[in-house]
Design an enzyme around this catalytic site. Structure first.
Site, PDB file in Angstrom:
ATOM      1  CE  LYS A   1      -4.123  -2.006   0.259  1.00 40.83           C
ATOM      2  NZ  LYS A   1      -4.073  -3.470   0.289  1.00 40.83           N
TER       3      LYS A   1
HETATM    4  C1  LIG Z   1      -5.579  -4.148   0.826  1.00 40.24           C
HETATM    5  C2  LIG Z   1      -7.029  -3.934   0.752  1.00 40.24           C
HETATM    6  C3  LIG Z   1      -7.903  -4.334   1.783  1.00 40.24           C
HETATM    7  C4  LIG Z   1      -7.492  -5.209   2.923  1.00 40.24           C
HETATM    8  O1  LIG Z   1      -6.441  -4.750   3.669  1.00 40.24           O
HETATM    9  P1  LIG Z   1      -5.521  -5.792   4.478  1.00 40.24           P
HETATM   10  O2  LIG Z   1      -4.685  -4.882   5.315  1.00 40.24           O
HETATM   11  O3  LIG Z   1      -4.739  -6.567   3.487  1.00 40.24           O
HETATM   12  O4  LIG Z   1      -6.418  -6.655   5.299  1.00 40.24           O
HETATM   13  C5  LIG Z   1      -9.238  -3.988   1.678  1.00 40.24           C
HETATM   14  N1  LIG Z   1      -9.711  -3.316   0.620  1.00 40.24           N
HETATM   15  C6  LIG Z   1      -8.924  -2.948  -0.408  1.00 40.24           C
HETATM   16  C7  LIG Z   1      -9.519  -2.191  -1.548  1.00 40.24           C
HETATM   17  C8  LIG Z   1      -7.563  -3.262  -0.383  1.00 40.24           C
HETATM   18  O5  LIG Z   1      -6.790  -2.916  -1.409  1.00 40.24           O
END
Ligand SMILES: *Cc1c(COP(=O)(O)O)cnc(C)c1O
Length: 384
Positions: free
Chosen positions: A183
């Site tokens: 991210k």
């Molecule tokens: C990464 C992501 C999540 C989940 O996050 P995690 O930290 O991996 O549990 C939820 N929604 C979207 C759109 C994502 O890209």
């Protein structure tokens, strides 16, 4: 060896020093660093509160729980998202109702389709800021308000993004962020829920830690050992090792997003010059939207071209991905929504390819990636 991976970390000795400090302090679970990280994140987004949790999926789950989403409740969400968005609704006992995207140029939740899908059981709207492009929050906020629905944002792609000057994640009752390794800012695993509602914040803090009225950190600071349990909760706590990393990453966020913006501009310019018949979602962002440029999606004229070029790029050492296979196509969700058709989502998902994007990617790498796409296109014999 990759010439360019899809994403890379933006870590240096600062993250490492933060972790070493946490070790030296002898307090590694949720404590002063987690509190400082929450406070800094709230300030950055303009939310009154931010609650750190284990990961983005836990953030979505707790956000929905804190707003009392449960059995019998329908939640409007996109299908063009990571599976966690819809899975969190199901885990709460609710039913995800999939909404189409606006267009191939604006792959975020279509407010008109959302309105059509409202039933007496609808309780909440859960948009995703796909690729860091803010959803049409103005229309969605009005829709939520006039129809008495909660607005919860899946802002996993959108730390630092805003719409009309207001941060993504602060438009509704809760904004859910992820700090997974790929991210815009990361703590390896991690998540955050922002809110401007003190009652929601209180409920989130309770649910995060077993419904207990006192935390271990409170007790370490001298609060009495006795506690009550106000409701059955979970353990979705964050920790001070990750918080140390998060504080450093948050301080870099603005610069990292700025660099992503420059690279996206470079991609857009090079692709426009190439004359290829592509749709570039980041080439048509309205003035009011300030994206966070999480990933760089390109839409090809056909699925065949997308697949072929994706394969050729991979062979040439350029890592690509697909964002996303729509949730309603997955086996586990076909049972939940049999026969559902979302024409724009399906068209986008069949033709989209994600190209590398991260702050340390160079202009030269972007140029190489674009010329490789152009070259593949010429060889595939369909240059328009
Ligand atoms: C990464 C992501 C999540 C989940 O996050 P995690 O930290 O991996 O549990 C939820 N929604 C979207 C759109 C994502 O890209």
């Amino acid at each position: 060896m990759w010439k360019a991976r899809l994403s890379e970390l933006e870590f240096d000795e600062k993250e490492l020093l933060g972790v070493v400090d946490a070790f030296d302090s002898q307090w590694i679970t949720a404590g002063p660093r987690t509190e400082a990280f929450e406070k800094a994140f709230a300030e950055r987004t303009g939310a009154t509160d931010a609650v750190a949790v284990t990961n983005g999926t836990a953030a979505l789950f707790l956000g929905l729980k804190a707003l009392d989403i449960g059995p019998g409740d329908e939640v409007l969400c996109p299908s063009l998202t990571f599976v966690a968005t819809a899975a969190a609704v199901v885990q709460c006992g609710g039913t995800p109702v999939f909404v189409d995207i606006c267009s191939l140029e604006n792959p975020t939740m279509d407010p008109e389709d959302a309105e059509r899908k409202i039933t007496p059981r609808t309780k909440a709207i859960l948009p995703v800021h796909y690729a860091g492009i803010p959803a049409n929050l103005d229309q969605l906020a009005v829709l939520a308000c006039t129809r008495g629905l909660a607005l919860i944002e899946d802002a996993a792609h959108a730390p630092g993004a805003s719409f009309a000057g207001r941060s993504c994640g602060t438009w509704g009752s809760a904004g859910c962020f992820s700090f997974f390794g790929n991210k815009n800012m990361t703590t390896a695993e991690g998540g955050m829920i922002t809110t401007c509602d003190p009652e929601v914040a209180k409920r989130l803090r309770l649910l995060r830690s077993h419904g207990m009225t006192v935390t271990s950190w409170d007790r370490d600071k001298g609060r009495p050992a006795h506690y009550d349990v106000l409701e059955i909760g979970y353990n979705f706590r964050f920790d001070d090792i990750r918080a140390a990393i998060g504080l450093v990453q948050l301080a870099k966020l603005e610069a990292m997003n700025q660099r992503r913006a420059e690279l996206v501009q470079r991609y857009n310019d090079r692709f426009s010059e190439s004359g290829l018949d592509l749709i570039l979602p980041f080439a048509s962002i309205p003035e009011a939207k300030r994206p966070s440029y999480h990933i760089y999606p390109v839409v090809f004229p056909t699925m065949e071209e997308r697949n072929k070029i994706g394969d050729l790029l991979q062979k040439d050492g350029i890592q690509t991905s697909l964002h996303y296979s729509p949730v309603h196509w997955f086996t586990a969700f076909r049972k939940v929504v049999p026969g559902l058709c979302l024409p724009v989502t399906e068209s986008f998902a069949s033709r989209e390819l994600t190209l590398p994007l991260y702050p340390s990617l160079s202009e030269a790498q972007v140029d190489t990636i674009v010329s490789t796409v152009v070259h593949c296109y010429e060889n595939s014999g369909s240059l328009k």
